[in-house]
Scaffold this active site. Structure first.
Site, short mmCIF file in Angstrom:
data_model
loop_
_atom_site.label_atom_id
_atom_site.label_comp_id
_atom_site.label_asym_id
_atom_site.label_seq_id
_atom_site.Cartn_x
_atom_site.Cartn_y
_atom_site.Cartn_z
N ASN A 1 -26.19 -36.45 -14.20
CA ASN A 1 -25.87 -37.65 -13.42
C ASN A 1 -26.76 -38.80 -13.85
O ASN A 1 -27.92 -38.61 -14.21
CB ASN A 1 -26.00 -37.37 -11.92
CG ASN A 1 -27.36 -37.73 -11.36
OD1 ASN A 1 -27.64 -38.89 -11.07
ND2 ASN A 1 -28.24 -36.73 -11.26
N PHE B 1 -29.24 -44.48 -8.03
CA PHE B 1 -29.58 -44.80 -6.64
C PHE B 1 -28.53 -45.71 -5.98
O PHE B 1 -28.86 -46.71 -5.32
CB PHE B 1 -30.95 -45.48 -6.54
CG PHE B 1 -32.13 -44.59 -6.82
CD1 PHE B 1 -32.00 -43.22 -6.89
CD2 PHE B 1 -33.39 -45.15 -7.02
CE1 PHE B 1 -33.10 -42.40 -7.15
CE2 PHE B 1 -34.50 -44.35 -7.27
CZ PHE B 1 -34.36 -42.98 -7.34
N SER C 1 -36.76 -39.93 -10.54
CA SER C 1 -35.41 -39.99 -11.08
C SER C 1 -35.44 -40.64 -12.46
O SER C 1 -36.14 -41.64 -12.66
CB SER C 1 -34.50 -40.81 -10.16
OG SER C 1 -33.26 -41.09 -10.81
N ASN D 1 -33.02 -42.25 -13.75
CA ASN D 1 -31.91 -43.20 -13.84
C ASN D 1 -32.23 -44.61 -13.35
O ASN D 1 -31.34 -45.45 -13.29
CB ASN D 1 -30.72 -42.65 -13.05
CG ASN D 1 -30.26 -41.31 -13.59
OD1 ASN D 1 -30.17 -41.13 -14.80
ND2 ASN D 1 -30.01 -40.36 -12.71
N THR D 2 -33.49 -44.86 -12.98
CA THR D 2 -33.93 -46.21 -12.65
C THR D 2 -35.02 -46.60 -13.64
O THR D 2 -36.05 -45.92 -13.71
CB THR D 2 -34.48 -46.28 -11.21
OG1 THR D 2 -33.43 -46.01 -10.28
CG2 THR D 2 -35.06 -47.66 -10.91
N LYS E 1 -41.89 -36.62 -4.69
CA LYS E 1 -41.01 -35.82 -5.52
C LYS E 1 -41.31 -36.11 -6.98
O LYS E 1 -41.27 -37.26 -7.41
CB LYS E 1 -39.55 -36.12 -5.21
CG LYS E 1 -38.56 -35.18 -5.92
CD LYS E 1 -37.15 -35.34 -5.36
CE LYS E 1 -36.19 -34.31 -5.94
NZ LYS E 1 -34.85 -34.39 -5.31
N ASN F 1 -37.44 -32.73 -9.57
CA ASN F 1 -36.23 -33.53 -9.73
C ASN F 1 -35.44 -33.02 -10.95
O ASN F 1 -35.73 -31.97 -11.49
CB ASN F 1 -36.60 -35.00 -9.91
CG ASN F 1 -35.55 -35.95 -9.36
OD1 ASN F 1 -34.36 -35.74 -9.51
ND2 ASN F 1 -36.01 -37.02 -8.71
#
Length: 391
Positions: free
Chosen positions: A117, A121, A193, A195-196, A232, A261
């Site tokens: 994925n 967010f 994450s 993805n940021t 996390k 994560n």
């Protein structure tokens, strides 16, 4: 078996994000029907007193909960709890609403029972989620369920707004904490994450220390109580960086760590490399993550000692996986990807499997040695948990 047939015939052929919305919509619709909701809770809910876990000043009816990412906007807590998850972590929530990355951004790797994925967010923002949780808390009170007595345990996972530069990250997280801490049973600061852009840079201890201290102050001040705070971390951290986070957590008295994560690595997959490469960037989750997540958990437990809460997540698919994670020192557990592949009764099967295995760890640990970070006891009543007055 029925779900596997449906998955193979229908969901696997459908865009993963659309399938998620349809499936989650069905869960929410079912939970809105009183008779169905009661039947689901009766069938799926953890009932074995041996599964109860006292952690973070809360009484969890079982160790296995739903990780952040499934219910990003706190719209389906009741349905998810009715399916047997002992707790639900909503989010990731950012201070500002944001659409996330362009679609397609969620991909299945069926051969590996895995997901990739790069959602980014996507969420309605802290203010909207806080308003939704306020209404949910009010409905719980109207049903006689208050925080600590009968109401599902809800954590809130906080992330950085994409448009906010790293230099302003602390203020961004503080905004979310002030809005959401009064409504959360615990908070998680997500700095892991992939993805940021720049988010994982916040895992550096020099940056993470002031961030966690600021969020703690903002959360406790807004809530007027101690709100358990966890961080996390990513499985891709080098071992010395995992150690540094553990030392920081002990130093500042953090309540816990969520490990781990998703990963940016792509090794160990059965899916052909060309197919994996075609999916592009993003976080990988699923069974392929199990070994590294387990390594990080063991490393953390050895360094933070027996008392700190560690939530083990990453690659948990079966009750045996869950038992292994508990034996390695996890206090609580979370899953997400297995929910997609195993179906709606997955959490119930995990808890029942742990019951059949005697929590799995007992054959591996002397009976007179307590599980690290876990106090197990009888609840004070069905589905009841009492808040720790000192918190």
């Amino acid at each position: 078996m029925l779900y596997r047939l449906l998955f193979a015939a229908i969901f696997r052929r459908m865009d993963p994000e659309r399938a998620h919305h349809l499936g989650f919509g069905a869960i929410r619709a079912a939970a809105a029907v009183p008779g169905v909701a009661r039947a689901l809770r009766s069938y799926c809910g953890p009932r074995d007193p041996a599964l109860f876990v006292s952690a973070l000043g809360l009484d969890f009816p079982g160790p296995f909960g739903l990780a952040a990412g499934f219910d990003k906007n706190a719209v389906g807590i009741d349905g998810l709890a009715a399916l047997g998850f002992a707790f639900v972590e909503v989010g990731t929530v950012t201070a500002r609403p944001q659409p996330g990355n362009p679609a397609p951004r969620l991909f299945r790797l069926p051969q590996d029972r895995a997901l990739v994925n790069r959602m980014g967010f996507n969420n309605d923002g802290a203010e909207a989620v806080a308003a939704r949780l306020t209404r949910w808390r009010e409905r719980q009170r109207n049903k006689g369920r208050t925080r600590g007595v009968g109401s599902p345990i809800v954590g809130v996972n906080l992330g950085k707004s994409k448009v906010v530069p790293e230099a302003e990250a602390i203020a961004d997280y503080e905004t979310s904490a002030r809005l959401l801490a009064p409504l959360a049973d615990y908070l998680v600061v997500n700095v892991s994450s992939p993805n940021t852009p720049g988010l994982r840079d916040l895992q550096a201890v020099s940056v993470l220390r002031p961030l966690l201290l600021a969020v703690r102050t903002a959360a406790d001040t807004a809530a007027g109580r101690h709100v358990p705070l966890l961080v996390k971390i990513a499985p891709d951290l080098a071992d010395q960086d995992v150690d540094a986070v553990a030392e920081l957590a002990v130093e500042i008295g953090l309540d816990g760590i969520v490990a781990t994560n998703t990963t940016i690595r792509r090794d160990g997959l059965a899916t052909p490399p060309r197919e994996v490469e075609a999916l592009g960037v993003g976080g990988l989750s699923g069974p392929v993550l199990r070994e590294r997540a387990l390594e990080v958990l063991r490393r953390l437990r050895a360094r933070v000692g027996p008392e700190m809460t560690i939530i083990g997540v990453g690659g948990i698919t079966t009750a045996e996986d869950a038992a292994e994670r508990l034996a390695a020192g996890a206090t609580l557990l979370q899953g997400y990807t297995g929910f997609i592949y195993q179906g709606p009764f997955w959490a119930a099967r995990i808890h029942r499997g742990l019951t059949r295995a005697g929590l799995g760890h007992r054959a591996q640990r002397p009976s007179d040695v307590p599980m690290p970070g876990i106090e197990r006891r009888q609840p004070s009543g069905p589905g009841r948990r009492e808040e720790n007055a000192s918190r």
